[in-house]
Each structure stands twice: as C-alpha cells, then as structure tokens.
Design a protein around this motif. Structure first.
Motif, PDB file in Angstrom:
ATOM      1  N   THR A 431      -1.914  12.690 -10.802  1.00 48.11           N
ATOM      2  CA  THR A 431      -2.584  11.475 -10.345  1.00 48.11           C
ATOM      3  C   THR A 431      -2.954  10.581 -11.526  1.00 48.11           C
ATOM      4  OG1 THR A 431      -4.630  12.769 -10.306  1.00 48.11           O
ATOM      5  CG2 THR A 431      -3.528  12.397  -8.202  1.00 48.11           C
ATOM      6  N   GLU A 435      -6.974   7.794  -8.653  1.00 45.78           N
ATOM      7  CA  GLU A 435      -6.758   8.786  -7.600  1.00 45.78           C
ATOM      8  C   GLU A 435      -7.567  10.069  -7.772  1.00 45.78           C
ATOM      9  OE1 GLU A 435      -2.243   8.989  -7.285  1.00 45.78           O
ATOM     10  OE2 GLU A 435      -2.595   7.434  -8.801  1.00 45.78           O
ATOM     11  N   HIS A 436      -8.438  10.137  -8.754  1.00 45.50           N
ATOM     12  CA  HIS A 436      -9.168  11.389  -8.961  1.00 45.50           C
ATOM     13  C   HIS A 436     -10.583  11.137  -9.499  1.00 45.50           C
ATOM     14  CE1 HIS A 436      -6.749  11.267 -12.949  1.00 45.50           C
ATOM     15  NE2 HIS A 436      -7.964  10.829 -13.229  1.00 45.50           N
ATOM     16  N   PRO A 457      -4.139  10.029  -3.420  1.00 47.11           N
ATOM     17  CA  PRO A 457      -3.045  10.278  -4.359  1.00 47.11           C
ATOM     18  C   PRO A 457      -1.723   9.697  -3.878  1.00 47.11           C
ATOM     19  CG  PRO A 457      -4.376  12.241  -4.119  1.00 47.11           C
ATOM     20  CD  PRO A 457      -4.871  11.258  -3.090  1.00 47.11           C
TER      21      PRO A 457
END
Length: 693
Positions: A431, A435-436, A457
């Motif tokens: 990712t 996305e994290h 993701p």
C-alpha cells in the motif's frame, strides 16, 4: 472509508514531514494538500508530493502478487494469489533458516521509502529478529554525519524553521534547501525581510544558491578545512566566546591551538578553492553577526571524511557562542528530540547473540562474496522493502551481478516494477501512504504526525506490516507480538517514558492530527547544554574516536579519491562527480510519474566551460562519464553553475528507464566513510568524454 478530508502525513525521507490533507470523493482520493494550520507545512506540499494521487493511481501500480517466469532482470512475471505467494515464500525462507547455511543467510534490506514507524520498522524487524536473520546496518544516507554529531553533542538537536527566522546570518552549507528542505525557505524569507543575509556554500550553484545573497563555490569534501579556517579567525581576532567554551565544552584549548597553528585562511585557501579574502570575510561575518544559523545537510558527509566534516562544522556555533541565541546554532537534524518506544516496535531482545551485521552500502559485496564480505554464510535470500537497491545502491554493476544469481531467492515489496523488482522471484504489492495507518516523527521540526488511511487499498495491496504479519504466521511464528495490528503498534510507539513525549497519545493525534513535543517554546537546545555524551559536555575532544583510530580532535580528512589523497587516481579521473537529488524526484521515488519525469527530462551532466573546452565537449553533446567501476550516458550542460574540477549529474534515475541501462551509481563505490560506516557517493573521481552519437 468515507468521503471528505482525511488527515495524513507525507511519508518520505525529508526533514519537513508535512501534515497532509487528503480530499476523498466517492471513495477515491482526488487531491492532497498541505495542512494550512501546521506551523511548518503552512499549507503547501513540494513538487513531488503534490503528485501523490497521480502516483497512487498510476496505471503501472502493482495490484496483485507477481511470480517470476523469465530470467532475472528481464522483469517477466505472472500474477498469483496471496496464498500462493506467502506459502512459497514461507517454505523457502524456512528451508534456508533450517538448512546448512542457517538463518543468517537471510538478509532484509530496507531504508526510508517510508519514514513511518509502523510501516518502516516494526513487524518486519520482529520477524527478522525472531528468526535470527542477518542484521542490516542502514547507513546509506546519514550515518557518517549522525555519528560525527553524536560524538560531539550526543543527540541530534538544533533550530527548526520556527526558530531560524530569527537569524541575521544564515549559512546554507551543502544543502539545496528549495529541493530537499523547502519548508525551511519561508522562514528564511522572513529572516531576510528582517535584514538577514543568506550565504550558500556549495560546489554547485543550485536553485537555492541562486536565490542567496552570496555563493561560495568550494571544492567538494573540503568543508571541514573551511570551518577550521573560520575558527582560526575567531580565535585570532578575539571573537570566540571563551566563556561558553569554558563552561560547556571539553578540549577547546587544544582546538584553539590547532587552528591557530595549522589553519590560517592563507593555508586553507588552496585546499578549499576559495580566495584567502573570501574566507576572511566569511569568518568575520559569521563570528560578528548574531544570531547566526548554519543549516548543514547530509550531502557534505558523503565522502571519506564526512563524519569528521560534520563534527567540525557543528562546533562553529560553540566557538562563537551562537548556541546562546534564539535562532542561533546549527542544524543537521532534530531527530534526537523524538523518543518513541522503538524497542517495543522492533523487539531487539530477540536478536540472537553473535548475529552478524551487513552494511547496506556494501550490498554488492554481500551478494557476490561467499561470506557476504563479513564472515559467515553466503546470502541466500534477500527481502527488499522501502528501498530500491537496484537503483540507489553504490557500485551498481556488482549489485546487479549479485541480483542475477539463480541461487539467490529475492522477495520485493513494492508499488511498481522497479529496477530491483525486475530481479525478484516474488513481487508483493504494498500500500501507499493513502491506504494504511502510520505515525511519524521527523528530523526537521518538533511535531509528531498521525497518518490515517484515506482510501481502501488499491487492488490486493497490503500494508508492509500486514505482509510481515501474515508471513510470520505462515512461517510458524506464534508469538502474540506477531498479532498486534497497526493501531496497536502506533500505541506501542507512543508509549514512551521520555518527558518530551508527554501528552502525545493516539487519542490526541486522532483528534488533532499532529502534536508538538513537550519542549520549551523558546527552543535553544544547547544554550545551557547537558548533552548525552560520555562527559556530559560538548566534546571538542572525543576520546572514543581515538579508539576507532581517528583523531579525537577536529581535523580535515580529504576525500579518498581527491588529488590530496590519491594523486594517481585523480590524474586518471580528474573530475569529482556529485549526484545530488533531481528536483522532481525523491531519490528513486516519483521517477515514473509522467509529469515529474517530463519535468526532469533526460539525464544531464553539468560541466564548467573550462572542463568542457579541454575535452572538446559542447552544450547538448552526448557524453560518457566513466571510471574503473562503470559508466553512464548523459547530455552535456556547459555552465558556470559548477566550479572547475567538478561534474554534476542529478539522480537517482532507474537504469531500466535510462538510455544505456546504467546510471550515476554505476560509477560510485562501496567505500565507507570515516564514521558510522556511511556511504561515499560524492567521493567519486571520474573522467568525461564525448560519446558516439
């Protein structure tokens, strides 16, 4: 995920560590911007990170695991499932660790593709520590200067942009601020409006130097000699702050005697490449202007004497007493102000006694020598994440030789098919920052920043920590620590007993996005110092350096490939090649973003008109830059923006996107610096010739 604006942090290896606002519509990121409320970010992002959405949704983004089907280096893969990938990787790593070579035949390789504490160094360290893999010395960027500072002051501290605007004289020493530290520049503009003078000290007239009041074009790697000559003037003319030196340092008398005896401006001038009068004027201005601020950067420590160079420069404000002033002093990094609970994240107690350490700078040797160059088994498995050694490592021809080994099992966690991924047996889709979860400290200001995921993701990509979490389970590692999720890891990182981390909790960061360390608003870390050195003083004499075979007193160590240190080599390769960052790129990141690639254009080699003339090279010619390690092709730019004796080619490009499949790093060496085992990218003697059209 929900639409709206989500708080995040820029993940890249930059002192600014910007607070980002991610705008999301219909579950898709549409724009990123700098947080206007953040005291350092102040509402803008750099050229590169402004393109972060474009990079995240790039057509070439990896979205599923890939298994190699062609020869190494060709980049031929087929899609696979996560179960297939993890099962095969776990099986092969377990076979190596239980085989005759043992677990130290496994080498993790990572650096600062993200500076996040979770995705940069948590679950990965737990896994490799638990299985007993070789340790990696992560020295490729800042190790020499960091060790030079540590030997002198202990923790790395110094003024931030919030203090620097109070300076009346600013020395931008070996730093292209507009490219590599752009959020310092508004503070310097405010300082200039108040009457400050800006001086750039650099072999290259960078875009920053062009904006300064004066450019001093010194010879590469001679920064320490210039600083010693400036100290000579301060002591000679009664401009040194003897009270500060007596109260807060050890060994100042020996330094005084050395510079008065050995480092007059007249003696330093031919070494440094400046006129004696220029050195005298700089030294007098520095010693008589308060507050004075030096921003030194890591480029000047990428040579054989780089650690000592940082050590010498860092002592200028101790000699003049500039540390006393708000906005006075010097900054290499302020990372020492941050005290997260790194041990809780990484579990260093799991490292088996006697585990070897391999220096990442010497990856070429590690992959081509039977004992990895340090003793013990050959490297049989390489796991790469947060880095692209096929582009950024020195001595790339040897690195590629190692990566081509059929008996080397290589796994790469990536966003794209990079120069390194093309040699992998498995490429796993990771990712991006959007996305994290993650949490960030920094080395350029005093704020901790939380990164929330703003989008789901892309494809089947997974966060680094989740990939290592799943891999640990497949390898049979059942310790409960391998089940900690990313939010738990953030809590563990913030669970610090240090008073400067007081009040910085996940709950606060969820509410506010970022938080300032609990340090005084009047931030003057060395005004009344109690440094974390063995003596509890600023160590002008550092006895521990003598145990390393180095002079315990500040001195000048010339570059290993300079005419002073290696005259025969310098005769064969008379130009010192510097390869600073290309403005639109972040090391090898962003190289494949179309708008940024177009802005950078093709590879260029900058030469002074005198050097071009003696080689019969004209503007726009195709030229070959070479030494006994390798070569690369570029277009000549004939300019007085570089001093004679110097060649410049901005990096770091991908070989796979280069005309002849080679880059600047085909010419650089695996030589280590004097301190910290750092890289010597800018200690690189070359010759240049016209290339066939």
């Amino acid at each position: 995920m929900r639409d709206g604006v989500v708080r995040g942090a820029c993940p890249h290896d930059c002192p600014d560590t910007c607070a980002m606002l991610v705008h999301v519509r219909d579950g898709r990121a549409v724009r990123v911007q700098g947080d206007p409320a953040h005291p350092v970010t102040q509402g803008f992002l750099c050229t590169k990170v402004n393109r972060y959405v474009e990079r995240t949704y790039h057509a070439d983004r990896l979205t599923v695991p890939l298994r190699r089907v062609g020869p190494k280096g060709e980049g031929r893969f087929e899609p696979a499932t996560w179960d297939q990938a993890l099962d095969d990787i776990a099986r092969r790593l377990n076979a190596i660790r239980s085989g005759p070579d043992g677990p130290q035949a496994i080498l993790p390789y990572s650096y600062a593709g993200t500076m996040g504490l979770v995705q940069g160094g948590s679950m990965d360290r737990r896994l490799f520590h638990r299985i007993g893999a070789s340790l990696l010395a992560r020295t490729i960027c800042s190790a020499a200067g960091s060790e030079g500072w540590r030997a002198t002051y202990g923790d790395r501290l110094g003024p931030t942009p919030e203090e620097a605007e109070h300076a009346r004289l600013v020395l931008l020493w070996g730093t292209n601020t507009l490219t590599s530290n752009p959020h310092l520049w508004p503070a310097l503009r405010r300082a200039r409006k108040r009457g400050a003078r800006l001086i750039a000290i650099d072999p290259i007239r960078t875009r920053t130097a062009a904006q300064c009041d004066q450019w001093l074009a010194i010879r590469p790697g001679t920064d320490a000699a210039l600083a010693l000559a400036m100290m000579h003037v301060a002591f000679r003319d009664g401009l040194a702050d003897l009270d500060y030196l007596a109260a807060h340092t050890v060994g100042w008398e020996a330094l005084r005697d050395r510079v008065l005896d050995d480092w007059s401006p007249a003696r330093a001038a031919p070494t440094v490449g400046l006129a004696e009068g220029e050195i005298e004027a700089l030294a007098a201005a520095y010693a008589t202007t308060r507050p004075s601020f030096i921003r030194l950067n890591y480029g000047l420590q990428r040579h054989a004497g780089g650690g000592m160079a940082v050590r010498v420069l860092s002592l200028l404000p101790a000699v003049t007493g500039a540390w006393r002033d708000a906005g006075g002093g010097a900054t290499l990094s302020v990372s020492g102000a941050f005290k997260p609970n790194g041990a809780a994240l990484e579990r260093p107690e799991w490292v088996p006694p006697g585990t070897r350490t391999i220096n990442m700078v010497q990856l070429g040797d590690a992959l081509t020598l039977s004992d990895a160059g340090v003793g013990g088994p050959p490297v049989k498995a390489l796991v790469v994440y947060n880095s692209n050694p096929g582009a950024v490592a020195p001595d790339l021809r040897k690195v590629r030789e190692g990566l081509r080994r059929e008996d080397l099992f290589t796994v790469v966690l990536e966003h794209f098919r990079t120069d390194t991924a093309d040699y992998a047996d498995w490429v796993l889709p990771a990712t991006t920052q959007l996305e994290h979860w993650d949490v960030h400290t920094t080395y350029g200001h005093l704020y901790v920043t939380l990164n929330r995921p703003s989008i789901a993701p892309v494809g089947e990509s997974l966060p680094n920590a989740e990939i290592f979490r799943r891999l640990a389970a497949r390898m049979g590692l059942d310790d409960p620590a391998f089940r900690d999720d990313d939010v738990t890891l953030i809590r563990q990182a913030l669970d610090s007993a240090h008073p400067w981390m007081r009040g910085i909790t996940l709950e606060r960061l969820l509410e506010e996005g970022w938080a300032r360390l609990d340090v005084p608003r009047d931030w003057r870390p060395y005004a009344d110092p109690h440094p974390s050195t063995p003596t509890g003083k600023i160590q002008i004499v550092a006895p521990e350096l003598a145990r390393l075979g180095l002079d315990p007193l500040p001195t000048f160590i010339p570059p290993a490939e300079s005419v002073e240190a290696a005259p025969e080599r310098a005769a064969a390769f008379p130009l010192m090649l510097l390869s600073p960052p290309e403005h639109p790129f972040m090391n090898s990141t962003f190289v494949n973003v179309p708008a940024l690639s177009r802005a950078a254009g093709e590879a260029k080699l900058l030469l002074h008109p005198n050097e071009a003339a003696v080689r019969g090279i004209a503007e726009g010619d195709r030229v070959r830059t070479f030494n006994d390690r390798g070569d690369f092709i570029a277009r000549a730019v004939v300019t007085e923006d570089v001093r004679p004796g110097v060649a410049v080619s901005y990096g770091v490009r991908w070989a796979s996107r280069s005309e002849d499949g080679s880059t600047v790093n085909d010419t650089t060496s695996q030589r280590l610096s004097d301190l910290g085992g750092g890289a010597s990218f800018y200690d690189n003697a070359v010759e240049v010739e016209a290339a066939a059209v």
